[in-house]
Design an enzyme around this catalytic site. Structure first.
Site, PDB file in Angstrom:
ATOM      1  N   GLU A  47      29.240 -16.453  -7.369  1.00 45.22           N
ATOM      2  CA  GLU A  47      28.084 -16.840  -6.551  1.00 45.22           C
ATOM      3  C   GLU A  47      26.880 -15.994  -6.953  1.00 45.22           C
ATOM      4  OE1 GLU A  47      28.511 -16.406  -2.258  1.00 45.22           O
ATOM      5  OE2 GLU A  47      26.332 -16.258  -2.056  1.00 45.22           O
ATOM      6  N   ARG A  51      18.105 -14.578  -4.765  1.00 42.51           N
ATOM      7  CA  ARG A  51      17.286 -13.539  -4.130  1.00 42.51           C
ATOM      8  C   ARG A  51      16.416 -12.813  -5.140  1.00 42.51           C
ATOM      9  NH1 ARG A  51      22.033 -10.705  -0.556  1.00 42.51           N
ATOM     10  NH2 ARG A  51      22.972 -12.700  -0.014  1.00 42.51           N
ATOM     11  N   LYS A 134      31.634 -20.911   5.235  1.00 44.83           N
ATOM     12  CA  LYS A 134      31.485 -19.474   4.997  1.00 44.83           C
ATOM     13  C   LYS A 134      31.345 -18.812   6.376  1.00 44.83           C
ATOM     14  CE  LYS A 134      27.699 -16.468   3.437  1.00 44.83           C
ATOM     15  NZ  LYS A 134      27.086 -15.892   2.247  1.00 44.83           N
TER      16      LYS A 134
HETATM   17  C1  3PG Z   1      25.680 -11.336   0.947  1.00 44.29           C
HETATM   18  O1  3PG Z   1      25.225 -12.429   1.202  1.00 44.29           O
HETATM   19  O2  3PG Z   1      25.014 -10.351   0.665  1.00 44.29           O
HETATM   20  C2  3PG Z   1      27.155 -11.285   0.936  1.00 44.29           C
HETATM   21  O3  3PG Z   1      27.623 -11.550   2.178  1.00 44.29           O
HETATM   22  C3  3PG Z   1      27.719 -10.063   0.323  1.00 44.29           C
HETATM   23  O4  3PG Z   1      27.825  -9.056   1.222  1.00 44.29           O
HETATM   24  P1  3PG Z   1      28.369  -7.641   0.750  1.00 44.29           P
HETATM   25  O5  3PG Z   1      27.311  -7.045  -0.130  1.00 44.29           O
HETATM   26  O6  3PG Z   1      28.553  -6.895   2.038  1.00 44.29           O
HETATM   27  O7  3PG Z   1      29.659  -7.867   0.010  1.00 44.29           O
END
Ligand code: 3PG
Length: 215
Positions: A47, A51, A134
């Site tokens: 994924e 961002r 999710k």
């Molecule tokens: C996110 O969208 O940042 C994810 O949920 C990942 O989260 P994490 O950095 O706590 O694994």
């Protein structure tokens, strides 16, 4: 693509490995090596979060790496869905769900893992046909014990929880019958990516892959 069809595809992708790496890519030059390192460690579903300005080009590059399934995360708007699809994403992930976003995924044929964090949100998505969701932000929203509880009244919805999950607590989630996989960023630490330590990324991926024996 109907919500039911999207969920079928999402389940297929979530079952590829116990962990879906959640990736924030700042430097496009890292994209190919990062994908190769994670896939080599046994994590093919990736994924890439929308961002950073490099994200869409990173998806384009990573989609060409053999053996992977590259999705776009942090989908917030219909424009995000259109751009993700055009970049070659084979699935999408969103922190929550809005009607406009869901309509766009149907229109652009992008299988979505829509985000939910409460029983009502889960039920609203289920009403539309989304049986794979999710759970976000997982740790902050009640963690594995929430998902265990929600599995009693709503066992037909399966989840990919993300947010605050690491090697330490991933097994608490993976032990539950309503969990297909977990998502997390810990397998691609910023330091390893910045220094090009791809062997370390592969090691972390292999460690994550071993969290659950593969069918
Ligand atoms: C996110 O969208 O940042 C994810 O949920 C990942 O989260 P994490 O950095 O706590 O694994």
């Amino acid at each position: 693509m109907t919500p039911a069809e999207q969920s079928l595809k999402a389940a297929e992708i979530c079952r590829l490995a116990p962990v879906v790496p959640v990736l924030v890519i700042d430097d496009l030059a890292q994209a190919r090596d990062l994908a190769q390192a994670l896939i080599a460690g046994g994590l093919p579903a990736l994924e890439v979060t929308l961002r950073t300005s490099a994200a869409l080009d990173a998806i384009r590059i990573m989609a060409e790496v053999p053996g992977g399934q590259v999705g776009a995360g942090t989908l917030l708007t219909p424009a995000d869905v259109k751009a993700a699809k055009a970049a070659g994403a084979t699935f999408g992930v969103s922190p929550g769900a809005t009607d406009r976003l869901l309509d766009a995924c149907a229109e652009y044929d992008l299988p979505l893992l829509p985000g939910a964090a409460t029983a009502t949100e889960i039920m609203l998505l289920l009403e539309k046909g989304y049986t794979v969701q999710k759970f976000f932000p997982a740790e902050q929203s009640g963690g594995a014990s929430f998902l265990k509880s929600v599995g009693s009244p709503i066992p037909q919805v399966k989840f990919c929880p993300t947010g605050g999950i690491s090697l330490k607590n991933a097994c608490d989630y993976l032990a539950l019958s309503n969990i297909l996989c977990v998502g997390g960023s810990w397998v691609a630490p910023k330091e390893a990516m910045a220094s090009g330590n791809w062997a370390e990324v592969t090691r972390l991926a292999a460690e994550a892959c071993a969290l659950r024996p593969q069918a």
